[in-house]
Design a protein around this motif. Structure first.
Motif, PDB file in Angstrom:
ATOM      1  N   ARG A  79      -2.772  57.653  23.997  1.00  0.00           N
ATOM      2  CA  ARG A  79      -2.675  59.041  23.570  1.00  0.00           C
ATOM      3  C   ARG A  79      -2.014  59.830  24.683  1.00  0.00           C
ATOM      4  O   ARG A  79      -2.079  59.452  25.850  1.00  0.00           O
ATOM      5  N   ALA A  80      -1.321  60.874  24.295  1.00  0.00           N
ATOM      6  CA  ALA A  80      -0.657  61.686  25.311  1.00  0.00           C
ATOM      7  C   ALA A  80      -1.679  62.173  26.327  1.00  0.00           C
ATOM      8  O   ALA A  80      -2.761  62.608  25.983  1.00  0.00           O
ATOM      9  N   VAL A  81      -1.319  62.011  27.605  1.00  0.00           N
ATOM     10  CA  VAL A  81      -2.237  62.373  28.676  1.00  0.00           C
ATOM     11  C   VAL A  81      -1.895  63.762  29.197  1.00  0.00           C
ATOM     12  O   VAL A  81      -0.764  64.008  29.608  1.00  0.00           O
ATOM     13  N   ASP A  95       5.684  56.815  23.684  1.00  0.00           N
ATOM     14  CA  ASP A  95       6.383  56.393  22.475  1.00  0.00           C
ATOM     15  C   ASP A  95       5.401  55.716  21.532  1.00  0.00           C
ATOM     16  O   ASP A  95       4.979  54.590  21.746  1.00  0.00           O
ATOM     17  N   CYS A  96       5.049  56.425  20.445  1.00  0.00           N
ATOM     18  CA  CYS A  96       4.086  55.886  19.487  1.00  0.00           C
ATOM     19  C   CYS A  96       4.729  54.998  18.440  1.00  0.00           C
ATOM     20  O   CYS A  96       4.041  54.476  17.565  1.00  0.00           O
ATOM     21  N   THR A  97       6.048  54.820  18.501  1.00  0.00           N
ATOM     22  CA  THR A  97       6.710  53.944  17.527  1.00  0.00           C
ATOM     23  C   THR A  97       6.288  52.494  17.722  1.00  0.00           C
ATOM     24  O   THR A  97       6.456  51.674  16.825  1.00  0.00           O
ATOM     25  N   LEU A 199       8.508  61.445  20.150  1.00  0.00           N
ATOM     26  CA  LEU A 199       7.837  60.179  20.435  1.00  0.00           C
ATOM     27  C   LEU A 199       6.329  60.323  20.529  1.00  0.00           C
ATOM     28  O   LEU A 199       5.589  59.388  20.237  1.00  0.00           O
ATOM     29  N   GLY A 200       5.838  61.461  20.969  1.00  0.00           N
ATOM     30  CA  GLY A 200       4.408  61.647  21.120  1.00  0.00           C
ATOM     31  C   GLY A 200       3.712  62.061  19.856  1.00  0.00           C
ATOM     32  O   GLY A 200       2.481  62.152  19.817  1.00  0.00           O
TER      33      GLY A 200
END
Length: 852
Positions: A79-81, A95-97, A199-200
């Motif tokens: 997860r985005a920090v 990048d969650c892809t 991406l996030g």
């Protein structure tokens, strides 16, 4: 109902921005299978035929389908920090892809089919054991998107039906909404690209995401300038007191910039960047600053209505635009008011501003290809079949070259959905299989079963019962027992769909009379062996043993013939085959050997000639009169032409000369995406893409003069429709494909006239290129009834081979003069980035000049 697993990708599914079209999709959300939002377990077929368990889910906004792994070992991503930088929460993008095996945008889906094995991946899967079970065609689903397929097995009947219905509902809603004039193409393009750059999955873009978006949609701005544009725009948007402290404190030298603080539902700052609607506004500003701030639509607006005006009324549009510029002397105020109603953004219904007028100029409503000629009109389908061009394919089963490529049912499914109405099948006795097989003789191409092709055709007609007649061109190399099997299969599988010729015809029936039917073309015997019989056998003798056809014998996957060439197998040439009466009685078109036009014209109207392109040219060269005689022959009889055997790479010939002779079935290699195939696609975009176009060889008795100037482009794709790559430098090639009527040709090949013109290159601008100083191109059209005008946009890749970006072709008889928009296609479809691409051109058409 099967047990469903909640997909991990659900956490990130709702990342596409809320848009005007998105709001319309939300209105159908209650009609969608709920399990799609939670995650539906499926069995996915890979290209090697192996089956893997996956989870299929749908984004909350209905724009994306996700295929995700269910293994715990799969990297789920972080997860985005959030880290505190000064007084601001900055976000490190992840990048969650990586979470998804595949992502399918609803704009990319061409069609969905189920209930039969009709793709290469499923054919491969059918050859492998699936947990000891035979692959059940009733349980498979194939999604055709872009140039590939996603294929899977879903055993639960209720879930499968609901899934198919859900995808169809979403597709229909998307395409209906995207065609609305008030939905701007640039907004659709940004929406389409958003998933690739956010991406996030936060719904906002920081500076890095903004730079990715510039490259993604073909905009070149130096990074320093782009950074300044982004920062300045953010400062303008968020310089309110509550933001000033964070803007002043947030940046340290060398730190990454991340602007805009989005507030979550709890009121706390979550992620930083600009959202979709702000990004849309920013790109409008960027566009206005491109081309030295001189936008071609503004220049046109000033030229038409005067520099001091920001909006115009219906009366202005009629006088200065529709009549004087578009050449529509019958234009009415109602037409102008309709433009204002559909494209105007002022809300008063009385006027349209310059920006909205520019959007109209690039719209499909202002298409260079006359929309009236593109609409389906059944009233023109009442003449004899010989009066029409029929969309036809050659060696339909092949997916590549003519020597060693795979044969596939997928090729038939794709051809049918592209509008093809004449499919070719090369039929042979099966090796030890007891089945009729289809492949390219004397080659190493793979084999597929005849019965499976028939089932693909039947499934298509059941799904599209109003389709105009489909002709199966049978190149029959089978022995008599296998021909009997073919007849039984055709009667059993097609039933009432199969057309049975009942008597000798004085005139061929019309396409409208034969709607929903399958006709056979092949060679049938004459005389007493040609009697009509209603006998249908339930089994036939194959190699001395009786094979029952009541069983649903299926060879859905290619039947391997090893690497040896088919010439090692004993075969019976088609020209020496004695046709079985059972097959002859259901064959409508009898293919005969061409001798001369005098004897050919004396034959029944159901007798037709089928010749290669090389023989076609030889016949024209034999006698100067043959050019006229062939046209006369084709008024009542049919001719099929096809590529020469020397085209081993499956390339195509130019069909225009063949059309000029009135040849109805000009068959091309559908698997090859070349200029000639684009010409064919353009021809059959007429009449709603129904596959039958009324010939008009004698309706244009003169010469037409064209003057064309390329003005601007908009939202051009990367070469080959790729989602990424360098910013393009486009130039445009215009080609007129025509047939000369005024020049005496020494050889028939010289009758075909191809003229080419080329614009200069616009450097580093595929988003909104302009050719304001381009010269006007002049063309003399000698055969307007068949001539085609082709537009090809090329990327100038200095030091390397230039790449094709997109192309389209338009029948000259369907052109409209004035300031017009040119739309582009990929394999006769407008999907993905091709749906947004446009050219703006100026066209002058002079009246026909009678021959002297």
């Amino acid at each position: 109902m099967q047990q469903r697993r909640r997909s991990q990708s659900h956490l990130f599914a709702a990342s596409t921005p809320s848009t005007q079209i998105g709001a319309e999709l939300q209105s159908i959300k209650s009609s969608i299978l709920p399990a799609l939002f939670e995650g539906l377990e499926i069995k996915k077929a890979k290209s090697n035929g192996k089956i893997s368990t996956r989870v299929l889910s749908l984004s909350d906004d209905l724009f994306k389908l996700f295929l995700s792994r269910t293994s715990k070992r799969q990297l789920l991503g972080k997860r985005a920090v959030s880290t505190l930088v000064g007084a601001v929460m900055a976000t490190k993008e992840v990048d969650c892809t990586q979470l998804h095996v595949k992502v399918i945008d609803i704009a990319d889906i061409l069609f969905v089919q189920s209930g039969f094995i009709g793709s290469r991946k499923l054919e491969a899967a059918a050859t492998l054991a699936f947990r000891g079970e035979k692959l059940d065609p009733a349980q498979v689903v194939s999604i055709f998107h872009g140039t590939t397929t996603t294929d899977f097995i879903l055993k639960d009947d209720e879930d499968r039906k609901a899934l198919l219905s859900s995808i169809q509902i979403i597709r229909d809603a998307y395409h209906k909404a995207s065609m609305k004039p008030n939905i701007k193409r640039e907004q659709l393009l940004l929406r389409y690209a958003w998933f690739d750059v956010d991406l996030g999955r936060h719904g906002v873009l920081d500076l890095a995401g903004f730079l990715r978006l510039l490259r993604r949609i073909n905009v070149y701005i130096k990074q320093e300038k782009a950074t300044k544009i982004y920062r300045d725009y953010y400062t303008e948007l968020h310089s309110e007191p509550q933001y000033r402290h964070s803007l002043g404190q947030r940046m340290r030298r060398g730190s990454k910039m991340s602007l805009r603080v989005d507030r979550g539902s709890n009121g706390h700052r979550d992620h930083c960047g600009i959202n979709f609607h702000e990004c849309t506004e920013l790109f409008q500003r960027i566009k206005s600053e491109q081309n030295d701030g001189k936008q071609v639509c503004d220049l046109i607006f000033n030229e038409l209505f005067g520099e001091g005006r920001e909006s115009v009324t219906a009366e202005n549009i009629v006088q200065y635009f529709l009549i004087e510029r578009q050449g529509n002397n019958d234009a009415t105020t109602d037409e102008a008011k309709n433009i204002i109603r559909l494209y105007g953004s002022r809300g008063d219904g009385e006027s349209i501003d310059r920006m909205s007028f520019g959007e109209y100029l690039f719209s499909s409503g202002n298409d260079l290809f006359d929309p009236a000629k593109q609409r389906f009109d059944e009233r023109v389908l009442n003449e004899s079949l010989s009066e029409y061009f029929i969309n036809s394919s050659h060696n339909t089963y092949l997916t590549g070259d003519q020597i060693q490529s795979k044969s596939s049912l997928e090729a038939y499914a794709v051809a049918l959905h592209r509008g093809c109405k004449c499919l070719e099948l090369d039929c042979f006795d099966g090796d030890k299989t007891g089945a009729v097989v289809v492949y390219h003789s004397y080659t190493a191409t793979s084999k597929i079963a005849f019965v499976d092709i028939v089932r693909v055709v039947k499934k298509y007609i059941v799904a599209n019962p109003e389709t105009l007649p489909i002709i199966l061109s049978l190149d029959n190399h089978c022995s008599s027992p296998f021909q009997e099997m073919m007849a039984v299969i055709l009667k059993k599988e097609l039933g009432e769909i199969l057309y049975h010729p009942t008597s000798t015809l004085d005139k061929l029936p019309s396409p409208r009379d034969l709607a929903g039917k399958v006709l056979l073309k092949g060679r049938r015997t004459s005389g007493k062996d040609d009697g009509l019989s209603e006998t249908t056998k339930a089994s036939v003798d194959i190699n001395g043993r009786r094979v029952s056809l009541n069983d649903r014998i299926s060879f859905a996957s290619p039947l391997k013939n090893g690497t040896r060439f088919a010439k090692d197998v004993t075969e019976t040439p088609s020209n020496s085959v004695n046709l079985a009466p059972e097959l002859a009685e259901i064959t409508t078109f009898n293919t005969v050997r061409f001798k001369d036009f005098s004897s050919a014209a004396a034959l029944p109207v159901t007798d037709m000639v089928s010749v290669s392109e090389s023989k076609f040219l030889r016949i024209l060269n034999q006698n100067e009169q043959n050019v006229t005689l062939w046209k006369s022959y084709n008024r009542q009889h049919m001719t099929r032409t096809y590529p020469s055997g020397t085209r081993l790479d499956s390339s195509n010939f130019n069909p225009v000369l063949h059309w000029s002779e009135g040849c109805q079935m000009v068959s091309l290699n559908y698997q090859t995406d070349d200029s000639e195939m684009a010409i064919n696609d353009g021809r059959f975009r007429e009449n709603g893409g129904c596959g039958y176009v009324k010939q008009s060889l004698n309706n244009y008795p003169g010469i037409m003069n064209l003057k064309i100037k390329v003005l601007a482009g908009s939202c051009l794709p990367h070469p080959f429709g790729e989602p990424s790559g360098e910013v393009t430098s486009p130039y445009v090639i215009l080609r007129l494909h025509d047939v000369t009527t005024t020049t005496r040709a020494q050889k028939s090949e010289e009758l075909l006239k191809v003229e080419e013109r080329k614009t200069h290159t616009v450097q580093d601008n595929g988003f909104c290129p302009q050719w304001t100083d381009a010269k006007e191109f002049a063309f003399k059209v000698e055969s307007p009834g068949v001539a085609m005008l082709q537009f090809t946009i090329i990327h100038s890749d200095e030091g390397f081979i230039d790449d094709k970006m997109c192309l389209t072709a338009i029948p000259v008889r369907c052109l409209r003069q004035g300031l017009r928009s040119v739309q582009f296609y990929d394999r006769n479809c407008q999907h993905g980035s091709f749906a947004f691409a446009r050219l703006l051109v100026s066209v002058e058409i002079e009246q026909h000049i009678p021959w002297k």
